[in-house]
Design a protein around this motif. Structure first.
Motif, PDB file in Angstrom:
ATOM      1  N   GLN B   1       0.848  -1.198   0.000  1.00 19.57           N
ATOM      2  CA  GLN B   1       0.000   0.000   0.000  1.00 19.57           C
ATOM      3  C   GLN B   1       0.881   1.245   0.000  1.00 19.57           C
ATOM      4  N   LYS B   2       0.582   2.185  -0.875  1.00 16.72           N
ATOM      5  CA  LYS B   2       1.333   3.426  -0.911  1.00 16.72           C
ATOM      6  C   LYS B   2       1.001   4.247   0.333  1.00 16.72           C
ATOM      7  N   GLU B   3       1.973   5.063   0.746  1.00 15.57           N
ATOM      8  CA  GLU B   3       1.736   5.932   1.902  1.00 15.57           C
ATOM      9  C   GLU B   3       0.680   6.978   1.612  1.00 15.57           C
ATOM     10  N   VAL B   4       0.647   7.453   0.377  1.00 15.51           N
ATOM     11  CA  VAL B   4      -0.315   8.487  -0.020  1.00 15.51           C
ATOM     12  C   VAL B   4      -1.026   8.024  -1.290  1.00 15.51           C
ATOM     13  N   GLU B   5      -2.346   8.027  -1.263  1.00 13.84           N
ATOM     14  CA  GLU B   5      -3.141   7.607  -2.403  1.00 13.84           C
ATOM     15  C   GLU B   5      -3.912   8.790  -2.961  1.00 13.84           C
ATOM     16  N   GLN B   6      -3.902   8.880  -4.289  1.00 13.17           N
ATOM     17  CA  GLN B   6      -4.607   9.983  -4.941  1.00 13.17           C
ATOM     18  C   GLN B   6      -5.167   9.483  -6.254  1.00 13.17           C
ATOM     19  N   ASP B   7      -6.412   9.770  -6.531  1.00 15.23           N
ATOM     20  CA  ASP B   7      -7.044   9.352  -7.777  1.00 15.23           C
ATOM     21  C   ASP B   7      -6.420  10.136  -8.929  1.00 15.23           C
ATOM     22  N   PRO B   8      -5.901   9.456  -9.959  1.00 14.60           N
ATOM     23  CA  PRO B   8      -5.205  10.176 -11.031  1.00 14.60           C
ATOM     24  C   PRO B   8      -6.117  10.933 -11.988  1.00 14.60           C
ATOM     25  N   GLY B   9      -7.435  10.643 -11.938  1.00 14.11           N
ATOM     26  CA  GLY B   9      -8.333  11.308 -12.863  1.00 14.11           C
ATOM     27  C   GLY B   9      -8.190  10.713 -14.263  1.00 14.11           C
ATOM     28  N   PRO B  10      -8.468  11.467 -15.358  1.00 19.66           N
ATOM     29  CA  PRO B  10      -8.724  12.907 -15.307  1.00 19.66           C
ATOM     30  C   PRO B  10     -10.122  13.243 -14.811  1.00 19.66           C
ATOM     31  N   LEU B  11     -10.218  14.427 -14.230  1.00 17.56           N
ATOM     32  CA  LEU B  11     -11.473  14.966 -13.756  1.00 17.56           C
ATOM     33  C   LEU B  11     -11.833  16.117 -14.682  1.00 17.56           C
ATOM     34  N   SER B  12     -12.993  16.013 -15.319  1.00 17.32           N
ATOM     35  CA  SER B  12     -13.395  17.013 -16.296  1.00 17.32           C
ATOM     36  C   SER B  12     -14.659  17.702 -15.804  1.00 17.32           C
ATOM     37  N   VAL B  13     -14.633  19.036 -15.677  1.00 19.55           N
ATOM     38  CA  VAL B  13     -15.767  19.785 -15.127  1.00 19.55           C
ATOM     39  C   VAL B  13     -16.016  21.025 -15.973  1.00 19.55           C
ATOM     40  N   PRO B  14     -17.245  21.551 -15.971  1.00 19.01           N
ATOM     41  CA  PRO B  14     -17.527  22.792 -16.696  1.00 19.01           C
ATOM     42  C   PRO B  14     -17.062  24.005 -15.892  1.00 19.01           C
ATOM     43  N   GLU B  15     -16.774  25.051 -16.581  1.00 17.44           N
ATOM     44  CA  GLU B  15     -16.384  26.305 -15.942  1.00 17.44           C
ATOM     45  C   GLU B  15     -17.430  26.724 -14.919  1.00 17.44           C
ATOM     46  N   GLY B  16     -16.987  27.177 -13.760  1.00 13.93           N
ATOM     47  CA  GLY B  16     -17.888  27.607 -12.706  1.00 13.93           C
ATOM     48  C   GLY B  16     -18.219  26.528 -11.693  1.00 13.93           C
ATOM     49  N   ALA B  17     -17.866  25.293 -11.971  1.00 11.14           N
ATOM     50  CA  ALA B  17     -18.172  24.191 -11.054  1.00 11.14           C
ATOM     51  C   ALA B  17     -17.283  24.257  -9.813  1.00 11.14           C
ATOM     52  N   ILE B  18     -17.755  23.587  -8.762  1.00 10.32           N
ATOM     53  CA  ILE B  18     -16.929  23.382  -7.563  1.00 10.32           C
ATOM     54  C   ILE B  18     -16.198  22.059  -7.743  1.00 10.32           C
ATOM     55  N   VAL B  19     -14.891  22.108  -7.560  1.00 12.25           N
ATOM     56  CA  VAL B  19     -14.061  20.920  -7.740  1.00 12.25           C
ATOM     57  C   VAL B  19     -13.595  20.419  -6.381  1.00 12.25           C
ATOM     58  N   SER B  20     -13.637  19.121  -6.198  1.00 13.55           N
ATOM     59  CA  SER B  20     -13.135  18.496  -4.976  1.00 13.55           C
ATOM     60  C   SER B  20     -12.040  17.506  -5.326  1.00 13.55           C
ATOM     61  N   LEU B  21     -10.854  17.725  -4.788  1.00 14.95           N
ATOM     62  CA  LEU B  21      -9.715  16.843  -5.010  1.00 14.95           C
ATOM     63  C   LEU B  21      -9.316  16.249  -3.675  1.00 14.95           C
ATOM     64  N   ASN B  22      -8.959  14.967  -3.664  1.00 15.18           N
ATOM     65  CA  ASN B  22      -8.765  14.291  -2.384  1.00 15.18           C
ATOM     66  C   ASN B  22      -7.529  13.408  -2.365  1.00 15.18           C
ATOM     67  N   CYS B  23      -7.008  13.201  -1.169  1.00  8.89           N
ATOM     68  CA  CYS B  23      -5.933  12.243  -0.936  1.00  8.89           C
ATOM     69  C   CYS B  23      -6.191  11.519   0.378  1.00  8.89           C
ATOM     70  N   THR B  24      -5.818  10.264   0.415  1.00  9.19           N
ATOM     71  CA  THR B  24      -5.821   9.520   1.675  1.00  9.19           C
ATOM     72  C   THR B  24      -4.393   9.098   1.980  1.00  9.19           C
ATOM     73  N   TYR B  25      -4.117   8.871   3.255  1.00  6.97           N
ATOM     74  CA  TYR B  25      -2.772   8.484   3.635  1.00  6.97           C
ATOM     75  C   TYR B  25      -2.809   7.476   4.762  1.00  6.97           C
ATOM     76  N   SER B  26      -1.695   6.794   4.944  1.00  7.31           N
ATOM     77  CA  SER B  26      -1.675   5.717   5.934  1.00  7.31           C
ATOM     78  C   SER B  26      -0.830   6.055   7.162  1.00  7.31           C
ATOM     79  N   ASN B  27       0.090   6.995   7.046  1.00  8.03           N
ATOM     80  CA  ASN B  27       1.005   7.311   8.142  1.00  8.03           C
ATOM     81  C   ASN B  27       0.389   8.372   9.060  1.00  8.03           C
ATOM     82  N   SER B  28      -0.018   7.962  10.245  1.00  7.21           N
ATOM     83  CA  SER B  28      -0.671   8.891  11.158  1.00  7.21           C
ATOM     84  C   SER B  28       0.280   9.956  11.705  1.00  7.21           C
ATOM     85  N   ALA B  29       1.578   9.804  11.455  1.00  5.98           N
ATOM     86  CA  ALA B  29       2.554  10.779  11.936  1.00  5.98           C
ATOM     87  C   ALA B  29       2.647  12.020  11.039  1.00  5.98           C
TER      88      ALA B  29
END
Lengths: 112, 110
Positions: B1-29
């Motif tokens: 398991q990678k320490e940091v996970e991020q969805d590579p996309g691509p994420l395609s949205v229309p102008e004016g939209a609200i975009v949400s980008l996310n990451c999860t991680y495993s190292n609580s430190a």
């Protein structure tokens, strides 16, 4: 202007040759880093240095070497032992005690 | 398991939209969390920096950190075509090495 300068922007290397990528910073930062970026793999750490004359291996150090003889300079040598060197190489620096890293504009290395 | 996970996309949205980008991680430190924006063939530039949990806002950008869920987010309001880039999350324990996600490619179309 303060910043990080990488040169050259594009570099072509023949198989079996060593090549050195330059990274210079005038931000008076203590720490410097080299990352490799491949499509779909994000940034992977090659080497980093937190003080002059000292450096540590990152996650993918095999086939690479570095030196840190001056605070402002952290050159990376891609040796012939690196089996798949074609990639985008990024140098970064950060100040001691700071957590943000600032990047140069990168060097694209292609093996021909 | 990678320490940091991020969805590579691509994420395609229309102008004016609200975009949400996310990451999860495993190292609580991990204590320091950053978002970088990278345009094609350029070096990453720092967008947002957050220490520990909570929210941080800068113009159209809001960074959130939820340490209990090991989850960080970047929200972009009123997205513009000029926001089209790859967004990389990064984190570190203290002043040690930065660990990056793979990056999410965002495309904002007019």
């Amino acid at each position: 202007d303060g910043g990080i300068t990488q040169s050259p922007k594009y570099l072509f290397r023949k198989e079996g040759q060593n090549v050195t990528l330059s990274c210079e910073q005038n931000l008076n930062h203590d720490a410097m880093y080299w990352y490799r970026q491949d499509p779909g793999q994000g940034l992977r750490l090659i080497y980093y240095s937190q003080i002059v004359n000292d450096f540590q291996k990152g996650d993918i150090a095999e086939g690479y070497s570095v030196s840190r003889e001056k605070k402002e300079s952290f050159p990376l040598t891609v040796t012939s032992a690196q089996k798949n060197p074609t990639a985008f190489y990024l140098c970064a620096s950060s100040s001691k005690g700071d957590t943000e890293a600032f990047f140069g504009q990168g060097t694209r290395l292609t093996v021909v | 398991q990678k320490e940091v996970e991020q969805d590579p996309g691509p994420l395609s949205v229309p102008e004016g939209a609200i975009v949400s980008l996310n990451c999860t991680y495993s190292n609580s430190a991990f204590q320091y969390f950053m978002w970088y924006r990278q345009y094609s063939r350029k070096g990453p530039e720092l967008l947002m920096y957050t220490y520990s949990s909570g929210n941080k806002e800068d113009g159209r950008f809001t960074a959130q950190v939820d340490k209990s869920s090991k989850y960080i987010s970047l929200f972009i309001r009123d997205s513009q075509p000029s926001d089209s880039a790859t967004y990389l999350c990064a984190m570190r324990v203290n002043t040690d090495k930065l660990i990056f996600g793979t990056g999410t490619r965002l495309q904002v179309f007019p």
